[in-house]
Design an enzyme around this catalytic site. Structure first.
Site, short mmCIF file in Angstrom:
data_model
loop_
_atom_site.label_atom_id
_atom_site.label_comp_id
_atom_site.label_asym_id
_atom_site.label_seq_id
_atom_site.Cartn_x
_atom_site.Cartn_y
_atom_site.Cartn_z
N HIS A 1 95.46 35.11 -30.88
CA HIS A 1 94.40 34.86 -29.88
C HIS A 1 94.01 36.16 -29.21
CE1 HIS A 1 98.34 34.24 -27.94
NE2 HIS A 1 97.79 34.76 -26.86
N GLY B 1 104.53 40.24 -24.01
CA GLY B 1 104.01 39.10 -23.25
C GLY B 1 103.41 37.99 -24.09
N GLN B 2 103.53 38.07 -25.42
CA GLN B 2 103.00 36.97 -26.24
C GLN B 2 103.89 35.74 -26.07
OE1 GLN B 2 102.52 37.72 -30.48
NE2 GLN B 2 101.34 35.83 -30.77
N HIS C 1 92.48 37.64 -25.78
CA HIS C 1 92.12 37.38 -24.38
C HIS C 1 90.85 38.18 -24.10
CE1 HIS C 1 96.18 35.90 -22.90
NE2 HIS C 1 96.57 36.56 -23.98
N ASN D 1 98.07 40.39 -27.05
CA ASN D 1 99.51 40.57 -26.82
C ASN D 1 100.22 40.24 -28.14
OD1 ASN D 1 99.15 41.14 -24.08
ND2 ASN D 1 99.20 38.99 -23.53
N ASP E 1 91.29 30.12 -20.39
CA ASP E 1 92.74 30.19 -20.21
C ASP E 1 93.12 29.27 -19.05
OD1 ASP E 1 95.07 32.51 -21.05
OD2 ASP E 1 95.44 31.26 -19.27
N ILE E 2 94.20 28.52 -19.22
CA ILE E 2 94.64 27.55 -18.21
C ILE E 2 95.19 28.26 -16.96
CG2 ILE E 2 97.07 27.26 -18.92
CD1 ILE E 2 96.53 24.21 -18.87
P1 AMP Z 1 99.94 35.10 -24.55
O1 AMP Z 1 100.89 35.12 -23.38
O2 AMP Z 1 99.25 36.40 -24.84
O3 AMP Z 1 100.60 34.50 -25.77
O4 AMP Z 1 98.76 34.14 -24.13
C1 AMP Z 1 98.86 32.76 -24.11
C2 AMP Z 1 97.88 32.29 -23.09
O5 AMP Z 1 97.67 30.90 -23.30
C3 AMP Z 1 98.36 32.44 -21.64
O6 AMP Z 1 97.45 33.28 -20.93
C4 AMP Z 1 98.37 31.01 -21.09
O7 AMP Z 1 97.93 30.92 -19.76
C5 AMP Z 1 97.41 30.31 -22.05
N1 AMP Z 1 97.62 28.88 -22.21
C6 AMP Z 1 98.80 28.23 -22.37
N2 AMP Z 1 98.58 26.91 -22.54
C7 AMP Z 1 97.24 26.72 -22.48
C8 AMP Z 1 96.38 25.57 -22.56
N3 AMP Z 1 96.87 24.33 -22.76
N4 AMP Z 1 95.05 25.76 -22.45
C9 AMP Z 1 94.55 27.00 -22.25
N5 AMP Z 1 95.29 28.11 -22.17
C10 AMP Z 1 96.62 27.99 -22.27
#
Ligand code: AMP
Ligand code: ZN
Length: 119
Positions: free
Chosen positions: A105, A98-99, A107, A92, A35-36
């Site tokens: 995906h 929080g999605q 986590h 999520n 995760d970024i």
């Molecule tokens: P959600 O909020 O459950 O939809 O999770 C989306 C996740 O994607 C968040 O935890 C972000 O930090 C992560 N995210 C967004 N952009 C990127 C990216 N380019 N590379 C890796 N993770 C990312």
């Protein structure tokens, strides 16, 4: 069509290699990357290569791939050495939960104490 790559989807772009990611594990049907914006020492996302908006849509359309995501989440936990200490697998689902990325995906979070109930 369900499962087809979406041109406006960030995670489809990661699957296609059009957006860089730190990939830690890959299978025929899934990709796992860091995760970024990590919320724990281990914070890895496991996604199906096929596009589905959320975990429920994935499970309804392609239950075998939903199972692949769960198996890979467990393999990531082992690879990251958090299986013994405990870890959490979170989907999520919906913006109210929080999605923010509407490509299913999981986590995988671990490496620190995890409170229950989650916030
Ligand atoms: P959600 O909020 O459950 O939809 O999770 C989306 C996740 O994607 C968040 O935890 C972000 O930090 C992560 N995210 C967004 N952009 C990127 C990216 N380019 N590379 C890796 N993770 C990312
Ligand atoms: Zn997608």
């Amino acid at each position: 069509m369900a499962g087809e790559p979406q041109s406006d989807c960030l995670f489809c772009k990661i699957v296609a290699g059009e957006v860089p990611a730190t990939i830690v594990r890959e299978s025929e049907t899934t990709v796992a990357f860091r995760d970024i914006n990590p919320q724990a020492p281990t914070h890895v996302l496991v996604i199906p290569k096929a596009h589905h908006a959320d975990a429920a849509a994935l499970a309804a359309a392609e239950p075998g791939i939903a199972a692949d995501v769960l198996r890979e989440a467990g393999e990531i936990a082992a690879q990251e050495n958090v299986r013994g200490s405990g870890y959490r697998v979170v989907f999520n689902t919906g913006s109210g939960a929080g999605q923010t990325v509407f490509h299913a995906h999981a986590h995988v979070l671990g490496g620190r104490g995890l409170e229950w109930p989650p916030g």
